[in-house]
Write an enzyme that holds these catalytic residues in place. Structure first.
Site: not given
Length: 438
Positions: A410-412
């Protein structure tokens, strides 16, 4: 003292369950660990086991009724205890209100149809467990004349399983993982067998015929949940992927050495990967995190979900506190978790609390694939086949056993550098597997 039994949460996504059948009757003795009821959840039909010893004094939620998680469904206590009848009024009627409303005429018609279908010329109702019925339906099996091996001739799950031919991998090349080496999660088909494919339209087939529908089937509750969860993941979590090649020559030698030892009975490559992933997660806890409402949530424990194929879908039993377990303990725990999931009898906490997941389909000669993150987690590791490939070692060509792993993150909350560091640590551990047993 009388104790209320509540509807357990049998998976991370379960908010309610439907009592399919009671396996114990009021007045019957119950021991700890006894299955007392079958419950339909969003993932599967599962058995509810008792944590208490005593007599089943009162059933508060009748079969066919939905109860929310935490709602009292029964009372267990001493045989001489009396249950306040007002407790029964607390039994939820949620399910009844959610059932489709039908007219008296429709009910009569349905009952007649069911009687005709199930009874035929027989005078007695067909005795079959809900698990067996659902399994039979998924394979299109007519169980009307099937003799049951359960109590009183009841058809149970194993009777249906005997009739089902489950395809397994025939790959036995020494350069690939054999079936016995594979995790249990990959020995079952990912989808039910479809008897035949529809005929392909010719080039001159009119559009109206080319678009004809051969079959329409409603999704099972498990598939509905999978569909909703995967759509949620792909539309709300910005995925990116990091793939790494790992030489498994040393891991293969270690496994061959350990498999002869009693404490490592049943060891597979997946168990080595679970141990290596647990240690890598401990070193890089950012991977063991999740995004929630603008915050990064980092669980206290490293709980690894093992994506497991079951009839009609997937379950993810969870290996709790994996970083604190020895390799031998991981083998024992993981074998039990997967076995219970595949048999449809996971324990009440088997499917909850996952903080990271591993999906392994290496036995299907898959070179590489990307997995979809399970909502509520920040990453998932996809494991592909172990294949012989040319390698360059110290400037010289050689042939080695190579496995590709792909980390979806998850790049967040996780950046590429951390994902790369995690994969590098995983590679270091698996290429030096003695580190997994010290």
């Amino acid at each position: 003292m009388a104790t209320e039994v509540t509807m357990p949460q049998l998976s991370d996504t379960m908010s309610e369950g439907k009592i399919l059948t009671w396996l114990k009757s009021e007045g019957e003795h119950v021991s700890r660990g006894d299955a007392i009821a079958e419950v339909g959840t969003d993932k599967a039909d599962l058995e509810v086991q008792s944590f208490y010893e005593g007599t089943l004094l009162k059933i508060l939620t009748p079969a066919g009724t939905v109860a929310t998680v935490g709602t009292p469904i029964a009372v267990i206590g001493g045989s001489d205890e009396v249950v306040d009848n007002s407790k029964s009024r607390a039994a939820p009627q949620h399910a009844l209100s959610q059932e489709p409303t039908v007219s008296t005429q429709s009910i009569s018609s349905q009952v007649a149809d069911q009687s005709s279908q199930e009874n035929g010329n027989q005078s007695e109702r067909i005795k079959i467990s809900p698990l067996a019925r659902n399994l039979a339906k998924s394979y299109g099996i007519n169980y009307g004349d099937l003799p049951g091996s359960g109590e009183g001739g009841r058809i149970v799950k194993k009777d249906i399983e005997k009739l089902v031919s489950v395809p397994t991998s025939t790959a036995s090349s020494p350069t690939r993982q054999s079936l016995s080496d594979m995790p249990e999660s990959a020995k079952a088909p990912l989808i039910p067998i479809i008897p035949s494919l529809p005929p392909q339209p010719s080039e001159t087939t009119p559009l109206t015929q080319a678009t004809a529908i051969a079959e329409t089937a409603s999704l099972s509750k498990m598939r509905q949940t999978i569909a909703a969860r995967m759509l949620e993941s792909k539309t709300t979590i910005p995925h990116f992927y990091v793939t790494t090649k790992i030489c498994m020559d040393a891991a293969k030698k270690l496994r061959l050495s350990l498999k002869e030892e009693p404490q490592f009975e049943g060891i597979t490559f997946n168990h080595l990967i679970l141990k290596a992933a647990a240690l890598a997660l401990k070193k890089y806890p950012e991977i063991n995190s999740t995004y929630k409402e603008g915050n990064v949530i980092r669980p206290q424990d490293i709980n690894i979900g093992i994506v497991t194929a079951v009839t009609g879908g997937l379950l993810i039993p969870v290996l709790k506190q994996a970083d604190r377990l020895s390799l031998a303990d991981i083998v024992s725990e993981a074998v039990g978790l997967v076995k219970r999931a595949k048999s449809g009898k996971p324990r009440s906490d088997d499917l909850t609390g996952g903080s990271f997941s591993i999906s392994n389909i290496g036995m299907y000669e898959v070179e590489s694939f990307n997995a979809i993150i399970n909502p509520g987690q920040g990453a998932i590791l996809a494991i592909s086949s172990i294949l012989d490939e040319p390698l360059v070692v110290d400037g010289k060509f050689s042939v080695g056993s190579v496995m590709r792993v792909c980390l979806s993150v998850d790049h967040r909350i996780i950046d590429g550098v951390v994902a790369g560091q995690f994969n590098a640590e995983l590679k270091r551990l698996l290429e030096n597997p003695v580190l997994l047993v010290i």
